[in-house]
Design a protein around this motif. Sequence first.
Motif, PDB file in Angstrom:
ATOM      1  N   SER A 274      49.697  51.546  54.433  1.00 32.09           N
ATOM      2  CA  SER A 274      48.311  51.342  55.170  1.00 32.09           C
ATOM      3  C   SER A 274      47.002  51.154  54.278  1.00 32.09           C
ATOM      4  N   ALA A 275      47.230  51.758  52.867  1.00 25.62           N
ATOM      5  CA  ALA A 275      46.287  51.377  51.860  1.00 25.62           C
ATOM      6  C   ALA A 275      46.323  50.065  51.293  1.00 25.62           C
ATOM      7  N   PHE A 276      47.664  49.605  51.148  1.00 17.81           N
ATOM      8  CA  PHE A 276      47.716  48.074  50.630  1.00 17.81           C
ATOM      9  C   PHE A 276      47.353  47.221  51.697  1.00 17.81           C
ATOM     10  N   ILE A 277      47.388  47.509  53.107  1.00 18.95           N
ATOM     11  CA  ILE A 277      47.154  46.588  54.016  1.00 18.95           C
ATOM     12  C   ILE A 277      45.596  46.427  54.148  1.00 18.95           C
ATOM     13  N   GLY A 278      44.828  47.841  54.139  1.00 18.01           N
ATOM     14  CA  GLY A 278      43.566  47.733  54.184  1.00 18.01           C
ATOM     15  C   GLY A 278      42.852  47.550  52.986  1.00 18.01           C
ATOM     16  N   LYS A 279      43.497  47.110  51.932  1.00 20.17           N
ATOM     17  CA  LYS A 279      42.676  47.034  50.619  1.00 20.17           C
ATOM     18  C   LYS A 279      42.105  48.052  50.034  1.00 20.17           C
ATOM     19  N   ARG A 280      42.618  49.199  50.145  1.00 26.80           N
ATOM     20  CA  ARG A 280      41.960  50.582  49.584  1.00 26.80           C
ATOM     21  C   ARG A 280      42.961  51.351  48.453  1.00 26.80           C
ATOM     22  N   PRO A 281      42.272  52.322  47.797  1.00 32.05           N
ATOM     23  CA  PRO A 281      43.392  52.761  47.099  1.00 32.05           C
ATOM     24  C   PRO A 281      44.035  53.773  47.795  1.00 32.05           C
ATOM     25  N   ALA A 282      45.327  53.972  47.533  1.00 39.65           N
ATOM     26  CA  ALA A 282      46.172  55.210  48.244  1.00 39.65           C
ATOM     27  C   ALA A 282      45.888  56.483  47.810  1.00 39.65           C
ATOM     28  N   ASP A 283      45.793  57.185  49.009  1.00 37.53           N
ATOM     29  CA  ASP A 283      45.700  58.768  48.794  1.00 37.53           C
ATOM     30  C   ASP A 283      46.854  59.496  49.043  1.00 37.53           C
ATOM     31  N   PHE A 284      47.600  59.542  47.853  1.00 40.39           N
ATOM     32  CA  PHE A 284      48.896  60.361  48.239  1.00 40.39           C
ATOM     33  C   PHE A 284      48.842  62.007  48.149  1.00 40.39           C
ATOM     34  N   GLU A 285      49.518  62.521  48.957  1.00 38.37           N
ATOM     35  CA  GLU A 285      49.579  64.030  49.010  1.00 38.37           C
ATOM     36  C   GLU A 285      50.701  64.495  48.301  1.00 38.37           C
ATOM     37  N   HIS A 286      51.681  63.711  47.779  1.00 40.46           N
ATOM     38  CA  HIS A 286      52.696  64.134  46.874  1.00 40.46           C
ATOM     39  C   HIS A 286      53.802  65.122  47.363  1.00 40.46           C
ATOM     40  N   THR A 287      53.930  65.111  48.720  1.00 39.93           N
ATOM     41  CA  THR A 287      54.834  66.053  49.585  1.00 39.93           C
ATOM     42  C   THR A 287      55.971  65.350  50.196  1.00 39.93           C
ATOM     43  N   ASN A 288      56.783  65.834  50.901  1.00 41.10           N
ATOM     44  CA  ASN A 288      57.995  65.425  51.310  1.00 41.10           C
ATOM     45  C   ASN A 288      57.651  65.431  53.012  1.00 41.10           C
ATOM     46  N   ASP A 289      56.435  65.640  53.433  1.00 34.57           N
ATOM     47  CA  ASP A 289      56.037  65.613  54.853  1.00 34.57           C
ATOM     48  C   ASP A 289      56.270  64.216  55.395  1.00 34.57           C
ATOM     49  N   LEU A 290      56.840  64.219  56.766  1.00 36.87           N
ATOM     50  CA  LEU A 290      57.300  63.075  57.308  1.00 36.87           C
ATOM     51  C   LEU A 290      56.125  62.738  58.497  1.00 36.87           C
ATOM     52  N   VAL A 291      56.383  61.336  58.730  1.00 34.20           N
ATOM     53  CA  VAL A 291      55.213  60.963  59.651  1.00 34.20           C
ATOM     54  C   VAL A 291      56.210  61.203  61.114  1.00 34.20           C
ATOM     55  N   GLU A 292      55.390  61.252  62.172  1.00 34.46           N
ATOM     56  CA  GLU A 292      55.942  61.391  63.493  1.00 34.46           C
ATOM     57  C   GLU A 292      56.574  60.079  63.956  1.00 34.46           C
ATOM     58  N   GLU A 293      57.738  59.937  64.316  1.00 33.36           N
ATOM     59  CA  GLU A 293      58.196  58.635  64.781  1.00 33.36           C
ATOM     60  C   GLU A 293      57.601  58.131  65.935  1.00 33.36           C
ATOM     61  N   VAL A 294      57.182  56.912  66.154  1.00 32.87           N
ATOM     62  CA  VAL A 294      56.691  56.378  67.500  1.00 32.87           C
ATOM     63  C   VAL A 294      57.730  56.000  68.482  1.00 32.87           C
ATOM     64  N   LYS A 295      57.853  56.862  69.347  1.00 33.07           N
ATOM     65  CA  LYS A 295      58.841  56.319  70.589  1.00 33.07           C
ATOM     66  C   LYS A 295      58.367  55.306  71.638  1.00 33.07           C
TER      67      LYS A 295
END
Length: 297
Positions: A274-295
């Motif tokens: 998202s950061a690359f597409i939006g041309k902004r610095p990434a704000d990583f959380e450094h966790t193993n948290d997963l995104v919710e998959e869009v059904k």
Amino acid sequence: MFKSSLRAFSTSKAARTLLERELYQGNSVVRFILNDKKVNTLSLAMINELFAELKAIDKIEKVGVYAETEKDRTIKVRSVIIAHNGKSFSAGHELKELTTESGSDKHNEIFNTCGDMMNFIRNMKVPVIAEVNGTAAAAGLQLVASCDVVVAGKSSKFLVPGQKLGLFCSTPGIALVRAVPRKVAMDMLLTAQPIDSEAALRSGLVSRVVEDDQVKFEALNVAEQIGHFSRSVTALGKAFFYTQAELSTVDAYRYGSRVMVGNLKLKDCQEGISAFIGKRPADFEHTNDLVEEVKKN
């Protein structure tokens, strides 16, 4: 890249003479310095102390044991550097511990513990960087070859001289042959002759060669570069790299596809995209948290 004040976190006061510890880059880089005030032999005491420190690093998710401010407590350890004092990175095992008087039980303990530590380095979640500005011999070379990245000074030397003692460098050769071509490894093992840093770089034992007075700064530079990225993705990538290297090409690609799909489910991955597409610095959380998959309907 400023050094922080440090706090020892796993070893007793009696054992603190063999390793020095420094913290850098907001406590996210831990730099261990081999320092037995001689040639940094990997005595059983040195192995045990370094191994204990590495295990402690791998267990902690945050640097709270080091942190001096609340902000520091949110920063995770991103990498480890193994450096040294003196002209020798490490001369290998302590020969006084390898005499007949020490006994086979002691010998087994030494080689088994050393091997366990080398395997552990490969399996750690964070990258381990060897900072070599001198000679790495026998088990000392084994330690270098077991690290993920190796920065060496131009005058550094690497050798497995066991033949000279009548003790073939069998266990150091395990790490060596996994880092360099077999013919190079056998040449070193059979002749007991050293190679310089440029030869080590060409053969794959070393990652970067710099001027001797720049080795520490270059190792910290590598650590800083790693620290820009997601800790969880780095851990995933390191684990996959070593696993796939032992698979057939067909199996590696099959496994790699599954790992890539799993990687895409990490929040840090989607944040990076998202950061690359939006041309902004990434704000990583450094966790193993997963995104919710869009059904999809």
